[in-house]
Design an enzyme around this catalytic site. Sequence first.
Site, PDB file in Angstrom:
ATOM      1  N   SER A   7       0.852  -1.189   0.000  1.00  0.00           N
ATOM      2  CA  SER A   7       0.000   0.000   0.000  1.00  0.00           C
ATOM      3  C   SER A   7       0.890   1.241   0.000  1.00  0.00           C
ATOM      4  O   SER A   7       2.109   1.143  -0.154  1.00  0.00           O
ATOM      5  CB  SER A   7      -0.976  -0.031   1.168  1.00  0.00           C
ATOM      6  OG  SER A   7      -0.256  -0.057   2.353  1.00  0.00           O
ATOM      7  N   GLU A  39      -0.080  10.798 -10.534  1.00  0.00           N
ATOM      8  CA  GLU A  39      -1.271  10.064 -10.959  1.00  0.00           C
ATOM      9  C   GLU A  39      -2.448  10.386 -10.044  1.00  0.00           C
ATOM     10  O   GLU A  39      -2.249  10.691  -8.870  1.00  0.00           O
ATOM     11  CB  GLU A  39      -0.997   8.539 -10.888  1.00  0.00           C
ATOM     12  CG  GLU A  39       0.272   8.130 -11.599  1.00  0.00           C
ATOM     13  CD  GLU A  39       0.529   6.610 -11.581  1.00  0.00           C
ATOM     14  OE1 GLU A  39      -0.279   5.867 -11.006  1.00  0.00           O
ATOM     15  OE2 GLU A  39       1.550   6.207 -12.166  1.00  0.00           O
ATOM     16  N   LYS A  41      -5.301   9.326  -7.529  1.00  0.00           N
ATOM     17  CA  LYS A  41      -5.514   8.162  -6.670  1.00  0.00           C
ATOM     18  C   LYS A  41      -6.971   7.747  -6.838  1.00  0.00           C
ATOM     19  O   LYS A  41      -7.884   8.410  -6.346  1.00  0.00           O
ATOM     20  CB  LYS A  41      -5.189   8.485  -5.208  1.00  0.00           C
ATOM     21  CG  LYS A  41      -5.262   7.245  -4.339  1.00  0.00           C
ATOM     22  CD  LYS A  41      -4.581   7.464  -3.007  1.00  0.00           C
ATOM     23  CE  LYS A  41      -4.415   6.161  -2.249  1.00  0.00           C
ATOM     24  NZ  LYS A  41      -5.667   5.627  -1.737  1.00  0.00           N
ATOM     25  N   ARG A  62      -6.380  -7.758  -3.971  1.00  0.00           N
ATOM     26  CA  ARG A  62      -5.134  -7.552  -3.233  1.00  0.00           C
ATOM     27  C   ARG A  62      -5.050  -8.475  -2.016  1.00  0.00           C
ATOM     28  O   ARG A  62      -3.975  -8.951  -1.672  1.00  0.00           O
ATOM     29  CB  ARG A  62      -5.064  -6.078  -2.812  1.00  0.00           C
ATOM     30  CG  ARG A  62      -3.874  -5.717  -2.006  1.00  0.00           C
ATOM     31  CD  ARG A  62      -3.776  -4.209  -1.881  1.00  0.00           C
ATOM     32  NE  ARG A  62      -2.707  -3.853  -0.994  1.00  0.00           N
ATOM     33  CZ  ARG A  62      -2.852  -3.718   0.321  1.00  0.00           C
ATOM     34  NH1 ARG A  62      -4.016  -3.892   0.871  1.00  0.00           N
ATOM     35  NH2 ARG A  62      -1.818  -3.405   1.062  1.00  0.00           N
ATOM     36  N   GLU A 101      -6.765  -0.390 -10.756  1.00  0.00           N
ATOM     37  CA  GLU A 101      -7.909  -0.127  -9.875  1.00  0.00           C
ATOM     38  C   GLU A 101      -9.200  -0.338 -10.651  1.00  0.00           C
ATOM     39  O   GLU A 101      -9.408   0.271 -11.695  1.00  0.00           O
ATOM     40  CB  GLU A 101      -7.806   1.330  -9.399  1.00  0.00           C
ATOM     41  CG  GLU A 101      -8.621   1.635  -8.185  1.00  0.00           C
ATOM     42  CD  GLU A 101      -7.878   1.353  -6.872  1.00  0.00           C
ATOM     43  OE1 GLU A 101      -6.756   0.784  -6.910  1.00  0.00           O
ATOM     44  OE2 GLU A 101      -8.427   1.690  -5.824  1.00  0.00           O
ATOM     45  N   LYS A 217       5.138   8.994  -7.785  1.00  0.00           N
ATOM     46  CA  LYS A 217       6.046   7.846  -7.802  1.00  0.00           C
ATOM     47  C   LYS A 217       7.347   8.242  -8.505  1.00  0.00           C
ATOM     48  O   LYS A 217       7.297   8.869  -9.565  1.00  0.00           O
ATOM     49  CB  LYS A 217       5.419   6.709  -8.617  1.00  0.00           C
ATOM     50  CG  LYS A 217       4.033   6.316  -8.168  1.00  0.00           C
ATOM     51  CD  LYS A 217       3.392   5.341  -9.146  1.00  0.00           C
ATOM     52  CE  LYS A 217       2.048   4.863  -8.617  1.00  0.00           C
ATOM     53  NZ  LYS A 217       1.335   4.017  -9.590  1.00  0.00           N
ATOM     54  N   LYS A 241      -3.306  13.032   0.094  1.00  0.00           N
ATOM     55  CA  LYS A 241      -4.749  12.980   0.364  1.00  0.00           C
ATOM     56  C   LYS A 241      -5.377  14.360   0.176  1.00  0.00           C
ATOM     57  O   LYS A 241      -4.762  15.378   0.500  1.00  0.00           O
ATOM     58  CB  LYS A 241      -5.007  12.513   1.802  1.00  0.00           C
ATOM     59  CG  LYS A 241      -4.413  11.154   2.130  1.00  0.00           C
ATOM     60  CD  LYS A 241      -5.023  10.040   1.333  1.00  0.00           C
ATOM     61  CE  LYS A 241      -6.203   9.431   2.062  1.00  0.00           C
ATOM     62  NZ  LYS A 241      -6.696   8.215   1.393  1.00  0.00           N
TER      63      LYS A 241
HETATM   64  S1  IVH Z   1       0.318   2.316  -6.707  1.00  0.00           S
HETATM   65  C1  IVH Z   1       3.425   0.118  -4.364  1.00  0.00           C
HETATM   66  N1  IVH Z   1      -1.209   3.998  -8.011  1.00  0.00           N
HETATM   67  O1  IVH Z   1      -4.149   3.038  -3.411  1.00  0.00           O
HETATM   68  C2  IVH Z   1       2.379   1.049  -4.826  1.00  0.00           C
HETATM   69  N2  IVH Z   1      -2.163   2.841  -6.153  1.00  0.00           N
HETATM   70  O2  IVH Z   1      -2.865   2.948  -0.651  1.00  0.00           O
HETATM   71  C3  IVH Z   1       1.116   0.352  -5.110  1.00  0.00           C
HETATM   72  N3  IVH Z   1      -4.514   3.373  -5.743  1.00  0.00           N
HETATM   73  O3  IVH Z   1      -3.858  -0.415  -2.910  1.00  0.00           O
HETATM   74  C4  IVH Z   1      -0.030   1.178  -5.437  1.00  0.00           C
HETATM   75  N4  IVH Z   1      -4.763   4.805  -7.399  1.00  0.00           N
HETATM   76  O4  IVH Z   1      -5.740   0.414  -4.445  1.00  0.00           O
HETATM   77  C5  IVH Z   1      -1.129   3.128  -6.989  1.00  0.00           C
HETATM   78  N5  IVH Z   1      -2.434   5.513  -9.272  1.00  0.00           N
HETATM   79  C6  IVH Z   1      -2.367   4.638  -8.262  1.00  0.00           C
HETATM   80  C7  IVH Z   1      -3.481   4.372  -7.429  1.00  0.00           C
HETATM   81  C8  IVH Z   1      -3.319   3.456  -6.379  1.00  0.00           C
HETATM   82  C9  IVH Z   1      -5.375   4.192  -6.394  1.00  0.00           C
HETATM   83  C10 IVH Z   1      -4.860   2.579  -4.544  1.00  0.00           C
HETATM   84  C11 IVH Z   1      -4.533   1.108  -4.645  1.00  0.00           C
HETATM   85  C12 IVH Z   1      -3.603   0.807  -3.520  1.00  0.00           C
HETATM   86  C13 IVH Z   1      -3.853   1.949  -2.586  1.00  0.00           C
HETATM   87  C14 IVH Z   1      -2.593   2.214  -1.788  1.00  0.00           C
END
Ligand code: IVH
Length: 259
Positions: A7, A39, A41, A62, A101, A217, A241
């Site tokens: 996460s 990106e 979220k 997951r 997602e 990232k 957030k």
């Molecule tokens: S990357 C190691 N990219 O956020 C990184 N996650 O709190 C893995 N999520 O479980 C996640 N948009 O369900 C990533 N553009 C995005 C995202 C994203 C939503 C969610 C995802 C993840 C959670 C992490």
Amino acid sequence: HRMPMLSLANAMNEDELAAFDTRVKKGLDTEKDLEYMAEPKLDGLAVELVYENGFFVNGSTRGDGITGEDITQNLKTILAIPLSLRKNGQKTPPLLEVRGEVFITKDGFKKLNRNQEKEELPPFANPRNAAAGSLRQLDSNITANRPLSIYCYEPGVIEGVEYKTHDEFLIHITKLGLPVNNLIKKVVGIKNIIEYHNNLELIRDQLGYEIDGTVFKVNNYSKREKAGFRSRSPRWAIAGKFKAQQTTSTIISITIQVG
Ligand code: IVH
């Protein structure tokens, strides 16, 4: 999962985003501005899609990050998920795992709840719950009738192709026919991180799907490796957030119960 699904750590405000950038630079032993992929979220459900020799063979939730639930049959009903990868004149990777997602659009959610009402079924509280409930159906005919979609955003284990950067990965999977969100952008340095975050917060209500923040990232994969991981999240990424949305509620009645 062959590779754990982690996460993200949260940044609640601009100061915490800046602290993240400072931390990463320190870890990478650099004072130069870093390149990030920015990106949205997406507020849905994380899934993993596995393609072997170009064919979709397995999809999972997951779960606890190590073991997910097999939801292959339900994922196969989502039109945005290709059953086979586009050839595109290149050789097909023998193994390609992508994470993304699954979500329901705001319009799809309204329509779904109108339908629930017509059938005298309880409404879903929000698009995220509706997406989660739809993916967990035992009967994939029910899933097939739900307006689900997906955006892919991270690699799992991939064999036969190597990427130097995250934008290279995103461009490649787009060519293979996997859906990637069109608001993803390369940003350099903290000033541009904050600008991207604030802009997405401004346009949030105009989007056709729910987002609950931004994700930044490190773009370069060898830099990601150097930055490393904490126990449940990478050091090379952060979730920014949005401020909590405020609204006014009227309490209609209170029922007292024995606890
Ligand atoms: S990357 C190691 N990219 O956020 C990184 N996650 O709190 C893995 N999520 O479980 C996640 N948009 O369900 C990533 N553009 C995005 C995202 C994203 C939503 C969610 C995802 C993840 C959670 C992490």
